[in-house]
Design an enzyme around this catalytic site. Sequence first.
Site, PDB file in Angstrom:
ATOM      1  N   GLU A  47       0.855  -1.190   0.000  1.00  0.00           N
ATOM      2  CA  GLU A  47       0.000   0.000   0.000  1.00  0.00           C
ATOM      3  C   GLU A  47       0.893   1.242   0.000  1.00  0.00           C
ATOM      4  O   GLU A  47       1.853   1.313   0.772  1.00  0.00           O
ATOM      5  CB  GLU A  47      -0.903   0.024   1.236  1.00  0.00           C
ATOM      6  CG  GLU A  47      -1.938   1.141   1.163  1.00  0.00           C
ATOM      7  CD  GLU A  47      -2.858   1.180   2.372  1.00  0.00           C
ATOM      8  OE1 GLU A  47      -3.979   1.686   2.232  1.00  0.00           O
ATOM      9  OE2 GLU A  47      -2.454   0.722   3.451  1.00  0.00           O
TER      10      GLU A  47
ATOM     11  N   GLY B 104       3.714   2.229  10.406  1.00  0.00           N
ATOM     12  CA  GLY B 104       4.128   1.375  11.511  1.00  0.00           C
ATOM     13  C   GLY B 104       3.589  -0.030  11.406  1.00  0.00           C
ATOM     14  O   GLY B 104       4.177  -0.976  11.919  1.00  0.00           O
ATOM     15  N   ALA B 105       2.429  -0.179  10.741  1.00  0.00           N
ATOM     16  CA  ALA B 105       1.812  -1.503  10.584  1.00  0.00           C
ATOM     17  C   ALA B 105       0.915  -1.460   9.367  1.00  0.00           C
ATOM     18  O   ALA B 105       0.464  -0.402   8.939  1.00  0.00           O
ATOM     19  CB  ALA B 105       1.017  -1.879  11.842  1.00  0.00           C
TER      20      ALA B 105
ATOM     21  N   HIS C  56      -6.403  -1.576  15.536  1.00  0.00           N
ATOM     22  CA  HIS C  56      -6.531  -0.791  14.307  1.00  0.00           C
ATOM     23  C   HIS C  56      -6.421  -1.691  13.073  1.00  0.00           C
ATOM     24  O   HIS C  56      -7.275  -1.664  12.180  1.00  0.00           O
ATOM     25  CB  HIS C  56      -5.441   0.283  14.294  1.00  0.00           C
ATOM     26  CG  HIS C  56      -5.484   1.197  13.121  1.00  0.00           C
ATOM     27  ND1 HIS C  56      -6.011   2.462  13.174  1.00  0.00           N
ATOM     28  CD2 HIS C  56      -5.052   1.043  11.838  1.00  0.00           C
ATOM     29  CE1 HIS C  56      -5.908   3.050  12.001  1.00  0.00           C
ATOM     30  NE2 HIS C  56      -5.321   2.190  11.165  1.00  0.00           N
ATOM     31  N   GLU C  57      -5.366  -2.494  13.034  1.00  0.00           N
ATOM     32  CA  GLU C  57      -5.140  -3.329  11.844  1.00  0.00           C
ATOM     33  C   GLU C  57      -6.180  -4.433  11.721  1.00  0.00           C
ATOM     34  O   GLU C  57      -6.552  -4.818  10.604  1.00  0.00           O
ATOM     35  CB  GLU C  57      -3.730  -3.916  11.879  1.00  0.00           C
ATOM     36  CG  GLU C  57      -2.605  -2.901  11.976  1.00  0.00           C
ATOM     37  CD  GLU C  57      -2.671  -1.813  10.913  1.00  0.00           C
ATOM     38  OE1 GLU C  57      -3.147  -2.087   9.799  1.00  0.00           O
ATOM     39  OE2 GLU C  57      -2.253  -0.676  11.206  1.00  0.00           O
TER      40      GLU C  57
ATOM     41  N   GLU D 158      -2.329  -3.687   7.149  1.00  0.00           N
ATOM     42  CA  GLU D 158      -3.453  -4.596   7.356  1.00  0.00           C
ATOM     43  C   GLU D 158      -3.600  -5.692   6.314  1.00  0.00           C
ATOM     44  O   GLU D 158      -4.725  -6.116   6.000  1.00  0.00           O
ATOM     45  CB  GLU D 158      -4.754  -3.789   7.398  1.00  0.00           C
ATOM     46  CG  GLU D 158      -5.152  -3.114   6.072  1.00  0.00           C
ATOM     47  CD  GLU D 158      -4.643  -1.701   5.906  1.00  0.00           C
ATOM     48  OE1 GLU D 158      -5.176  -0.971   5.056  1.00  0.00           O
ATOM     49  OE2 GLU D 158      -3.689  -1.328   6.622  1.00  0.00           O
TER      50      GLU D 158
END
Length: 894
Positions: A171, A307-308, A343-344, A310
């Site tokens: 992404e 940071g992360a 969140h993810e 999905e």
Amino acid sequence: MRLAFAPTVAALLLAGCASMSSEAPVAPQSATLSPLPANIPSDLPRIARPSHYAITVTPDAANLRFAASSAVDFELFEPSDKVTLSANGLRITDARLVPATGGDPIAMNVTTDPEAQTATFAAPAALAPGRYRLETNYTGPIGTQANGLFALDYPDKRTGKSVRALFTQFEAPDARRFAPTFDEPSYKATFDLTAIVPQDQMAVSNMPFASETPLGDGRKRVVFRTTPKMSSYLLFFGLGDFERLTKMASDGTEVGIVQPAGSGEQGRFALDELAKLPPYFGDYFGVRFPLPKLDNIAGPGSSQFFGAMENWGAIFTFERILLDDPAITSPGTRQAISEVQAHETAHQWFGDLVTMAWWDDLWLNEGFASWMQTKTTAHFHPDWYPLLTRVGGREAAMGLDSFATTHPVVQKIRSVAETNQAFDAITYQKGEAVISMLEAYAGEDVWREGLRRYMRDHAYSNTQSDDLWNAIEAAGAPGLTSIAHDFTLKPGIPLVRVDSASCTGGGTQVTLSQSEFSRDRMKEAAANPQQWRVPLLLSHGSGAGQRQILQGQGTYTVAGCGPLIVNGGQLGYFRTLYTAPMLAELTKALPKLQPIDQLGLLADNMALSNAGYQSMAPALDLLAAVPRDANPLVATDAIGRLAGIYQMLETATDASGARSRLLAIAKDRFGSRLQALGYEPRANEPVAEANLRIALLGAFAEMGDPAVVAEARRRFAGLRSDPKALDGPLKTTWLGIAARNASRADWEQFVRLAESSGSSVERSTYWTLAGATKDEALARAALKLALTDRPGATNSSPIISAVSRLHPELAYDFVIANRAKVDPLVDASARTRFIAGLAGRSEDPAMIAKLQALRASLPANERRPVDQALTSLQYRIERTPRVQQELLAWLASH
């Protein structure tokens, strides 16, 4: 995706999900493919659509190359002699087209367009509409920054030797670095991934593996099961010397933490937190998690962009916010581990199951994941007070939204560069704030039913914002779409002015008018403000109150007299400018108000005072009214604001005397709180109190408190004889204070510790702190060090960022002078934002010309971060003298 700079956010939800009532996963539709609608943007011709990919990849990690083959099944909708796919950096050696109806393969001629990031496959003659398979063989590079397929080097936790692992980050538009794809969110398809990898390494992807076959040459073939229908940016592949902790969630999903070998129990906390989430979200959305497993994969290092991420069924998270290492993990980091996973995992529904049709509606992914993260954290960890952090999230958004360079939540995106710039506080925090406001308008039950309709009706497909509003309205929230349009299609911040207020007959009559809040165009905003339908909660400080929609001007009567809060509960996305008598009443009443309103009133009035809507005095009076025993998050906010004021006074007249007075005030208000908490963590203490200790230590050190600074230096000195002397939840706190006040010997010790540490997180921490010194000579040494191979590919840019916090001009000039060496150290998607961000704390007028020169060198579609940095810098330069004088006057009278 979780932004690297996004603050911790959270909020309140319904009681329980112990009894699972979620529906089975909605099956993907197998309807006939159709061309992409004209109202959905695309960089590709609209003449074809994929249905399935089969990709085989053979990575050569040692040489940072990979070889691969790909077969994409697609439908051609009109006669054409060529087909165009997304491709970036791939060397396609051959390609052939196989008709689904049979017949000989057709050799295709390949041409690539690096600027457009496409590969065009031309046939000898026109192709008839129908179904085809495009087969390609190709090679590509493995990067050292987090774009496409990339490598991360780190110390093996068992031996200390440097080892390498591979991961992917697709992404926004980087699946095209891995395979020729229709690399846009609306071109959903299923994926089969096969990997030829070393026998002794673990390969990970979105789905469990279907088979693993030794090849007899030290390698194995790993075949993964077919994914659900999904967008290309959600595909994931990881490879390395990993170990996997697993458990079964109550809904039957196998959850796992994939971590570097030797991590042991460091993934246990994350695993236990992750196991709660699929059942919870499945119940809330009414759709069970549709994949058989959900992994979260830990990667060493860092990124300036995120940071992360999905990826469906295979979340990727940098190790520093996933693994719990008792030697260095702070309570706040443990909290972040839980929140980032929430969140993810929310994205597995909002983003993965249902995906925005184009990047214009990125907020449908990120705003909702941020909002659901808050809701989830409040459900499982109410003692962390996550609802209170919504005010901080709102302020982060308003920090951008109050300038002319802002953009709407739903934004026009037409290029790759614009897509990368869309990941900001407007998308995340304003998105969450608007959602919270709209949920309050609709009511929790109606809102939830609307989301369930939305998930059910659009599973495995793509949506635009109005699809969501229609679902909420259909569930029973008439009028919501108009409010939503005001706050998502218009940029900026409403300003609600209190024109008058009086107590009459046992009720408060208040007259309000709407304007617009701005930091860089106050006169224009006041003369010709935008108009919003603004949801209000008029309250005397309790949970009850009167809900109204303000359009233009309105007069309302609220039962009861006393201090009136216009934005009760702080769910409205607007600022409130009170009359002086009303604000004085609220200041007097502040200690008895709800913590959320204490935070909101303080944030609003500090912003209004800084912008010049009122003097600094009323905001400082509010700050001084924060009680000594305030909620720990309120106290954390207050001490942080005092430290910020201390920094603002650096260039003021009699700065030394004014700063000494401010430190005395801070110690008077919160010194006893730190004394009660102590310098050592306590067993089983609340996380919020542990975080407050860290905030107090950091703020007092920043304000030059000799006792705290001396304690940090004393503890840091212990590392010379014992590298584990600081191990524990306060390690990064003491290290940060020591780094800021480092001598040459201290700085050299940081470098030695970085080079000798066997922990990638600890190593990254030491390298970053080498740049966090006040001493300019040491800061220069840190910058030079960042351009060497010693820190490692992903640790150099954090060093430069750390230098910029105390020496912005130095860091900026250094990067501009060394662009050719710095650019490879930063994610390609974040370079412009990274450079512009280095000026974030500058107040030097000379920086304006420097940023203007940078802006002139960039294409128009890459200028937004620089424009934002320029407007913010100009605002600071103009504001600071006035604010300093008002601060000095207030300090003189207190």
